[in-house]
Design a protein around this motif. Structure first.
Motif, short mmCIF file in Angstrom:
data_model
loop_
_atom_site.label_atom_id
_atom_site.label_comp_id
_atom_site.label_asym_id
_atom_site.label_seq_id
_atom_site.Cartn_x
_atom_site.Cartn_y
_atom_site.Cartn_z
N LEU A 5 9.09 4.87 10.81
CA LEU A 5 7.95 4.52 11.36
C LEU A 5 7.00 4.49 10.33
O LEU A 5 5.66 3.84 10.34
CB LEU A 5 7.40 5.27 12.39
CG LEU A 5 8.42 5.75 13.48
CD1 LEU A 5 7.65 6.67 14.68
CD2 LEU A 5 8.44 4.24 14.80
N ASN A 6 6.82 4.89 9.11
CA ASN A 6 6.02 5.19 8.39
C ASN A 6 6.06 4.34 7.28
O ASN A 6 5.82 4.18 5.80
CB ASN A 6 5.94 6.05 7.43
CG ASN A 6 5.22 7.53 8.75
OD1 ASN A 6 4.72 7.21 9.15
ND2 ASN A 6 6.01 8.54 8.57
N LYS A 8 6.42 -0.16 5.24
CA LYS A 8 5.47 -1.18 5.64
C LYS A 8 6.25 -2.57 4.82
O LYS A 8 7.64 -2.28 4.78
CB LYS A 8 4.77 -1.16 4.18
CG LYS A 8 3.63 0.45 4.02
CD LYS A 8 2.54 0.04 2.77
CE LYS A 8 1.80 1.41 2.93
NZ LYS A 8 0.76 0.80 1.49
N THR A 28 -1.88 -7.71 10.56
CA THR A 28 -1.56 -6.24 10.68
C THR A 28 -0.03 -6.34 11.50
O THR A 28 0.64 -7.33 11.75
CB THR A 28 -2.32 -5.35 12.20
OG1 THR A 28 -1.73 -5.93 13.48
CG2 THR A 28 -3.40 -5.25 11.85
N TRP A 29 0.32 -5.36 10.99
CA TRP A 29 2.21 -5.03 11.11
C TRP A 29 2.73 -3.94 11.81
O TRP A 29 2.05 -2.46 11.59
CB TRP A 29 2.96 -5.15 9.31
CG TRP A 29 3.16 -6.82 9.09
CD1 TRP A 29 1.86 -6.86 8.45
CD2 TRP A 29 3.98 -7.62 9.03
NE1 TRP A 29 2.42 -7.95 7.59
CE2 TRP A 29 3.93 -8.55 8.53
CE3 TRP A 29 4.96 -7.39 10.34
CZ2 TRP A 29 4.15 -9.90 7.84
CZ3 TRP A 29 5.85 -9.20 9.99
CH2 TRP A 29 5.71 -10.18 8.75
N GLU A 30 3.72 -4.02 12.48
CA GLU A 30 4.17 -3.08 12.54
C GLU A 30 6.05 -2.94 12.97
O GLU A 30 6.51 -3.89 13.13
CB GLU A 30 3.61 -2.50 14.27
CG GLU A 30 4.37 -1.18 15.39
CD GLU A 30 3.55 -1.47 16.75
OE1 GLU A 30 4.54 -0.93 17.51
OE2 GLU A 30 2.71 -2.24 17.25
N GLN A 31 6.01 -2.05 12.56
CA GLN A 31 8.33 -1.44 12.83
C GLN A 31 8.06 -0.66 14.16
O GLN A 31 7.29 0.12 14.48
CB GLN A 31 8.30 -1.03 11.55
CG GLN A 31 9.24 -1.03 11.73
CD GLN A 31 10.90 -0.14 10.94
OE1 GLN A 31 9.53 0.15 9.80
NE2 GLN A 31 12.20 -0.68 10.01
N TRP A 37 10.77 -6.23 13.08
CA TRP A 37 8.74 -6.07 13.31
C TRP A 37 8.30 -7.10 13.49
O TRP A 37 8.37 -7.91 13.94
CB TRP A 37 9.02 -6.17 10.94
CG TRP A 37 9.02 -5.40 10.55
CD1 TRP A 37 10.19 -5.15 10.43
CD2 TRP A 37 8.50 -4.25 9.67
NE1 TRP A 37 10.47 -4.15 9.35
CE2 TRP A 37 9.17 -3.03 9.48
CE3 TRP A 37 7.19 -4.09 10.19
CZ2 TRP A 37 8.32 -2.40 8.03
CZ3 TRP A 37 6.19 -2.60 9.01
CH2 TRP A 37 7.25 -2.29 8.54
N LYS A 38 6.38 -6.66 13.80
CA LYS A 38 5.76 -7.28 14.18
C LYS A 38 4.68 -7.57 13.62
O LYS A 38 3.77 -6.01 14.09
CB LYS A 38 5.69 -6.68 15.98
CG LYS A 38 4.62 -7.37 17.24
CD LYS A 38 4.40 -6.80 18.43
CE LYS A 38 3.93 -5.42 18.65
NZ LYS A 38 3.38 -5.13 19.37
N SER A 39 4.74 -8.99 14.08
CA SER A 39 3.00 -8.86 13.34
C SER A 39 2.18 -10.17 13.99
O SER A 39 2.40 -10.78 14.40
CB SER A 39 2.60 -10.51 12.56
OG SER A 39 1.92 -10.66 11.77
N LYS A 49 1.36 -13.10 18.93
CA LYS A 49 2.11 -11.69 18.40
C LYS A 49 3.83 -12.73 17.89
O LYS A 49 4.29 -13.18 18.60
CB LYS A 49 2.44 -10.50 19.32
CG LYS A 49 1.36 -10.09 19.37
CD LYS A 49 1.15 -9.12 20.27
CE LYS A 49 -0.21 -8.72 20.51
NZ LYS A 49 -0.48 -7.94 22.03
#
Length: 128
Positions: A5-6, A8, A28-31, A37-39, A49
């Protein structure tokens, strides 16, 4: 044990996004999980998205569209088959092998979705 979760996004993920959406801003990015991965980004004044696998392969992109900005073919098809008054939102879902419009509908206390595949004009109705 690694806390995924942490992390990049990799350079490959960033490069893939820039190649597919070179004019994307406010990225922005989120795992989502170990593999996805979602941008989230802005393109043409609309939030998008996109999902990618961890290797940088694009999986899908979704964005909401104003009904009257849809292509005439989709507007005509929808209005001839469904009650416009029940329409809440229109989601455009693009995948490598297909694209579809998902019409989020509401009739009384019942929410449902109508999905129209733009390549075949097949319709699926899903009650939420």
């Amino acid at each position: 044990m690694v806390n995924w979760l942490n992390k990049k996004p990799s350079r490959k993920l960033i490069k893939t996004l820039k190649a597919k959406y070179p004019n994307a801003t406010f990225v922005t990015w989120e795992q989502v999980n170990k593999y996805i991965w979602k941008s989230t980004f802005i393109l043409q004044k609309t939030e998008h998205k996109a999902l990618f696998n961890k290797s940088g392969v694009w999986l899908q992109t979704e964005s909401y569209k104003p009904f009257y900005c849809l292509p005439e073919k989709e507007i005509s098809y929808f209005t001839s088959h469904y009650n416009f008054e029940n329409l809440q939102k229109v989601l455009f879902l693009e995948k490598p092998d297909s694209s579809s419009f998902i019409f989020e509908m509401n009739s009384g206390n019942h929410a449902y979705q109508v999905s129209i595949d733009t390549s075949e004009y097949t319709t699926k109705k899903k009650v939420s």
